[in-house]
Scaffold this motif. Structure first.
Motif, PDB file in Angstrom:
ATOM      1  N   HIS A  39      -7.401  83.975 -13.165  1.00 24.45           N
ATOM      2  CA  HIS A  39      -6.813  84.323 -11.864  1.00 24.45           C
ATOM      3  C   HIS A  39      -6.242  85.737 -11.910  1.00 24.45           C
ATOM      4  O   HIS A  39      -6.372  86.493 -10.936  1.00 24.45           O
ATOM      5  N   ASP A  80      -8.656  88.330 -11.228  1.00 21.43           N
ATOM      6  CA  ASP A  80      -9.327  88.139  -9.940  1.00 21.43           C
ATOM      7  C   ASP A  80     -10.690  87.486 -10.115  1.00 21.43           C
ATOM      8  O   ASP A  80     -11.648  87.781  -9.386  1.00 21.43           O
ATOM      9  N   ARG A  81     -10.782  86.570 -11.091  1.00 22.68           N
ATOM     10  CA  ARG A  81     -12.018  85.844 -11.370  1.00 22.68           C
ATOM     11  C   ARG A  81     -11.735  84.349 -11.538  1.00 22.68           C
ATOM     12  O   ARG A  81     -12.155  83.738 -12.522  1.00 22.68           O
ATOM     13  N   PRO A  82     -11.009  83.731 -10.608  1.00 24.40           N
ATOM     14  CA  PRO A  82     -10.667  82.313 -10.777  1.00 24.40           C
ATOM     15  C   PRO A  82     -11.905  81.420 -10.704  1.00 24.40           C
ATOM     16  O   PRO A  82     -12.868  81.744 -10.004  1.00 24.40           O
ATOM     17  N   GLU A 110      -7.306  79.556 -17.448  1.00 24.39           N
ATOM     18  CA  GLU A 110      -7.630  79.696 -16.020  1.00 24.39           C
ATOM     19  C   GLU A 110      -6.641  80.625 -15.322  1.00 24.39           C
ATOM     20  O   GLU A 110      -7.019  81.406 -14.446  1.00 24.39           O
ATOM     21  N   VAL A 111      -5.379  80.581 -15.717  1.00 24.69           N
ATOM     22  CA  VAL A 111      -4.383  81.489 -15.140  1.00 24.69           C
ATOM     23  C   VAL A 111      -4.755  82.930 -15.477  1.00 24.69           C
ATOM     24  O   VAL A 111      -4.643  83.818 -14.630  1.00 24.69           O
ATOM     25  N   GLN A 124     -11.177  78.002 -10.359  1.00 24.93           N
ATOM     26  CA  GLN A 124     -10.619  76.890  -9.578  1.00 24.93           C
ATOM     27  C   GLN A 124      -9.542  77.445  -8.659  1.00 24.93           C
ATOM     28  O   GLN A 124      -8.580  78.063  -9.118  1.00 24.93           O
ATOM     29  N   THR A 125      -9.698  77.204  -7.385  1.00 21.78           N
ATOM     30  CA  THR A 125      -8.711  77.613  -6.394  1.00 21.78           C
ATOM     31  C   THR A 125      -8.554  76.464  -5.418  1.00 21.78           C
ATOM     32  O   THR A 125      -9.434  76.212  -4.593  1.00 21.78           O
ATOM     33  N   VAL A 156      -0.270  79.493  -9.161  1.00 24.38           N
ATOM     34  CA  VAL A 156      -0.850  80.557  -9.983  1.00 24.38           C
ATOM     35  C   VAL A 156      -0.773  81.909  -9.271  1.00 24.38           C
ATOM     36  O   VAL A 156      -0.401  82.917  -9.877  1.00 24.38           O
ATOM     37  N   GLY A 157      -1.107  81.959  -8.002  1.00 26.66           N
ATOM     38  CA  GLY A 157      -1.089  83.224  -7.260  1.00 26.66           C
ATOM     39  C   GLY A 157       0.256  83.926  -7.288  1.00 26.66           C
ATOM     40  O   GLY A 157       0.327  85.114  -7.654  1.00 26.66           O
ATOM     41  N   THR A 164      -3.772  74.775  -8.010  1.00 24.48           N
ATOM     42  CA  THR A 164      -3.546  76.122  -8.547  1.00 24.48           C
ATOM     43  C   THR A 164      -2.634  76.957  -7.636  1.00 24.48           C
ATOM     44  O   THR A 164      -2.558  78.179  -7.814  1.00 24.48           O
ATOM     45  N   VAL A 182       0.896  85.337 -10.785  1.00 26.12           N
ATOM     46  CA  VAL A 182       0.113  86.526 -11.094  1.00 26.12           C
ATOM     47  C   VAL A 182       0.685  87.742 -10.365  1.00 26.12           C
ATOM     48  O   VAL A 182       0.728  88.844 -10.930  1.00 26.12           O
TER      49      VAL A 182
END
Length: 145
Positions: free
Chosen positions: A67, A70-72, A63-64, A74-75, A82-83, A79, A86
């Motif tokens: 992210h 730019d296709r997460p 999932e990371v 789960q936000t 994660v931003g 999470t 990245v």
């Protein structure tokens, strides 16, 4: 369903829907490159009888990667780390995306312990979340947009 989710600390079928995945996300706070994600994906690659904890962490790591593309899928509050990760690590390369897809496939394979546990519960939510993640990752590979 309640028994498994209570024992495993799982509240949803999403990639960060468990204590194990959320705890692993803390590793992202000090990481500056994709090696922490690669290290989380590696233990399940090429395996058929995947341990549930390894599978949970590998799916969160995949999932990371999503992210990073730019296709997460789960936000939410789970999470949040994660931003910033990245932003520090940059966009994942195609090799890491392929590794994430392989790890997701192994983690959700019929012989995976996590698959068996979800089959004993209500697997639809988990299967749907994994399929969405697979599609997000697959779309991130060159020539598959």
């Amino acid at each position: 369903m309640l028994f498994y989710r209570w024992i495993m600390g799982t509240w949803s079928g999403e990639p960060f829907g468990s204590d194990s995945a959320s705890d692993w996300a803390y590793d992202l706070a000090d990481a500056s490159d994709w090696s922490v994600v690669r290290d989380a994906l590696a233990p399940v690659i090429g395996q058929t009888d995947v341990d549930a904890d390894d599978a949970v962490i590998a799916i969160a790591a995949a999932e990371v990667v999503a992210h990073g593309l730019d296709r997460p899928t789960q936000t939410d509050a789970y999470t949040e780390s994660v931003g910033p990760f990245v932003q520090r690590a940059g966009r994942p390369d195609a090799a890491l995306v392929a590794l994430a897809l392989d790890a997701l496939a192994a983690s959700s394979s019929p012989d995976s312990e996590l698959t068996e546990l979800w089959q004993d519960e209500d697997p639809d939510e988990w299967l749907s979340a994994n399929e969405a993640l697979k599609q997000a990752l697959d779309a991130g590979l060159p020539g598959r947009d």
